[in-house]
Design a protein around this motif. Sequence first.
Motif, short mmCIF file in Angstrom:
data_model
loop_
_atom_site.label_atom_id
_atom_site.label_comp_id
_atom_site.label_asym_id
_atom_site.label_seq_id
_atom_site.Cartn_x
_atom_site.Cartn_y
_atom_site.Cartn_z
N SER A 90 -48.90 -12.28 -2.69
CA SER A 90 -50.34 -12.05 -2.67
C SER A 90 -50.69 -10.63 -3.10
CB SER A 90 -50.89 -12.30 -1.26
OG SER A 90 -50.66 -13.64 -0.88
N LEU A 91 -49.93 -9.67 -2.60
CA LEU A 91 -50.20 -8.26 -2.93
C LEU A 91 -49.94 -7.97 -4.41
CD1 LEU A 91 -48.63 -6.53 0.21
CD2 LEU A 91 -51.07 -6.82 -0.32
N ALA A 92 -48.94 -8.65 -4.98
CA ALA A 92 -48.59 -8.41 -6.38
C ALA A 92 -49.26 -9.40 -7.33
CB ALA A 92 -47.07 -8.50 -6.55
N GLY A 93 -50.08 -10.31 -6.78
CA GLY A 93 -50.66 -11.38 -7.57
C GLY A 93 -51.90 -10.99 -8.34
N GLU A 94 -52.58 -12.01 -8.86
CA GLU A 94 -53.71 -11.79 -9.76
C GLU A 94 -55.02 -11.56 -9.02
OE1 GLU A 94 -53.78 -15.13 -12.39
OE2 GLU A 94 -51.66 -14.91 -12.95
N SER A 95 -55.11 -11.98 -7.76
CA SER A 95 -56.34 -11.79 -6.98
C SER A 95 -55.96 -11.48 -5.53
CB SER A 95 -57.21 -13.05 -7.05
OG SER A 95 -58.42 -12.86 -6.36
N GLY A 329 -49.60 -15.57 -6.50
CA GLY A 329 -50.36 -15.21 -5.31
C GLY A 329 -50.66 -16.42 -4.45
N PHE A 330 -50.43 -16.29 -3.15
CA PHE A 330 -50.63 -17.41 -2.23
C PHE A 330 -52.10 -17.86 -2.23
CE2 PHE A 330 -51.61 -19.42 1.77
CZ PHE A 330 -50.52 -20.24 2.00
N GLU A 357 -47.70 -20.55 -6.77
CA GLU A 357 -48.28 -19.48 -5.95
C GLU A 357 -47.27 -18.44 -5.50
OE1 GLU A 357 -52.00 -22.01 -4.00
OE2 GLU A 357 -50.34 -21.35 -2.74
N VAL A 358 -46.12 -18.87 -4.99
CA VAL A 358 -45.15 -17.92 -4.44
C VAL A 358 -43.80 -17.97 -5.14
CG1 VAL A 358 -46.26 -17.82 -2.19
CG2 VAL A 358 -44.52 -19.56 -2.60
#
Length: 442
Positions: A90-95, A329-330, A357-358
Motif C-alpha cells: 500500500s505504501l509503495a503502491g499507486e494510491s 497496493g492493497f 494488489e499485493v
Amino acid sequence: MKLFYDKVKDDLEFHTGIFLALISVFPFLRIRINYAYYEFHSYLQVGFVALSLCLVLIFVSGIRNVAVQGFRDRGLYLILAWFSISLLSSLAGESPALSLKRLIVSFVPGVLIYLAVSACREPVKIIRGFVFGLSMIAAVSVCYAIIGLLCEILVYEPGLNHGSLYLFGLEFSQSLGQRQILLAGHAVQLMRFSGFFPNPNGLGLVCVICFILLRSLREGRPATLLYLTSLMVIGVILSGSRGALILLIGAVVYNLLYARLGQKWFAAAISLMVFILPVAISNLWIEILGEEHLGAWVFGQEILSLGERGQIMAAALRQVQGSLLIGHGFGIGAEVVFGADVSGLAIHSVILNSMVEVGLVGTAFLVFVFAYFVWLGSSTGRMSPSRGTSAVCLTAVLVGLFISQSFDLSVTRFHYLHLVFFFVLGALASLGRDNREKQIDV
C-alpha cells in the motif's frame, strides 16, 4: 433483566458466539420498502462492527488473556505477516491513501474477531453459539425469500420482479436475480431470491456455511436441527448461487479426503490447488479457446460459464506482470485493472485480485495462512469427539470458501463473509491450541 443477565453469565461463551454472529452479518443486511433500499452506510458498518468487537475483547475475552494467547499464536504471526506485506504494498503502491484506508477497514475488524475467538477458553461453546446465531439470521432471511417467491407466483406484476409484498400500505421487497437454464432447447428463466441479504449469492453462501456447521451440533435438539437444515437447503435452491454449490462441493471433497491423506500433504495439496485454479483457468481459456470465448456458455448453460468474469480474470492476469513482487497496493485491484471509474466492478477471484494488489509475496502469505489453518483443523489427534467434529466442519467451510472464492471476492474485503472467515480462523486457532496443550500434558 437480572434473570436474563444471569442466564448470559452462566453460559457466556455461547451467548458471545450468538453476538459475534449478529455483528458479523446484521450490519450488512438490507430491506426494500416502498421501492427504496434501507441499509447501514459503510462507515456505520465499520464503526458498529469495530466497536462491538472491542467491547467483546475488553469485557468477555479480557485484554490480558488475549495478549497472552496471541503471543503464543503462530497463526496470528502469519496473519500479521500477510498484513505487513499488504501494508508495504500500500505504501509503495499507486494510491497510498486509498489503499491504506481499505487495508485498515479490512484487517482491523477481521483481526479483532480473530483475537476475540482465539482467546476463548471454551471454543466449542462459542462455535455453537455462532452457528446458532448465524443459522437463525439465515433462517429468517430464507423465510422472507419464500414469501417473495409466493408473492411472485400469486401477485405477479410484469416488469417489477422484486417479490413485492404489500402490507399496511407499504411495499416490502428484496433484491432478485435471474438464472437462465436451457431445457430441451428452450431457455427457462429462474428467479433468484436474496431475502435480507444484498444479493442472492450472499444468501446461498451463508446457507451452505450454516448447513455445514450445523453438522457440528448433532448433539443438540434433533427437531430444531432438522428444521434449520431444511431451511438452509431451501435457501440455497432459492438463491440459485453457483458459488454456494462450489463451496459445498469443496467441503464434501475435504470431508472425503482428509482422513485418507496425511494432514501436511493434504494442506499442501489443497493450498496449491487454490492458488493455481483461477490462474490456470484464465490462462488455459485464453490460450485454447481465445479471449473472445471467455464469456461463452458451456453446453449452452449459463450456470457452467464464466460470463463477464472470464474477461475480468484474464485482464487481471495480464495486469499481474506489471508489478510482480509486491503488487500495486492493497484494495485497489479494480482501479488498476479498469481505471478510475470502477462502480460495480471487481476482480472476481481472491487469488488473482491478491496477485494484482499485493503481488506474489503477499499472495504467498495469504496461501500460507490458508494452508496453516487447514493443517491445524485437520490435526484432530487428541481432541474430544465434539471438538474434533467442530474442527472438521470449520476446516470444511474454510476449504470450500477458498475454492468458491477462486471465482469471487469477499474474504479479503470488509464483508460478512470476511468476518465469518476470520471467525473460522480464530475458532481453529483456539481448538488447535487446546489440542497442543493436551499433547504436552500427556
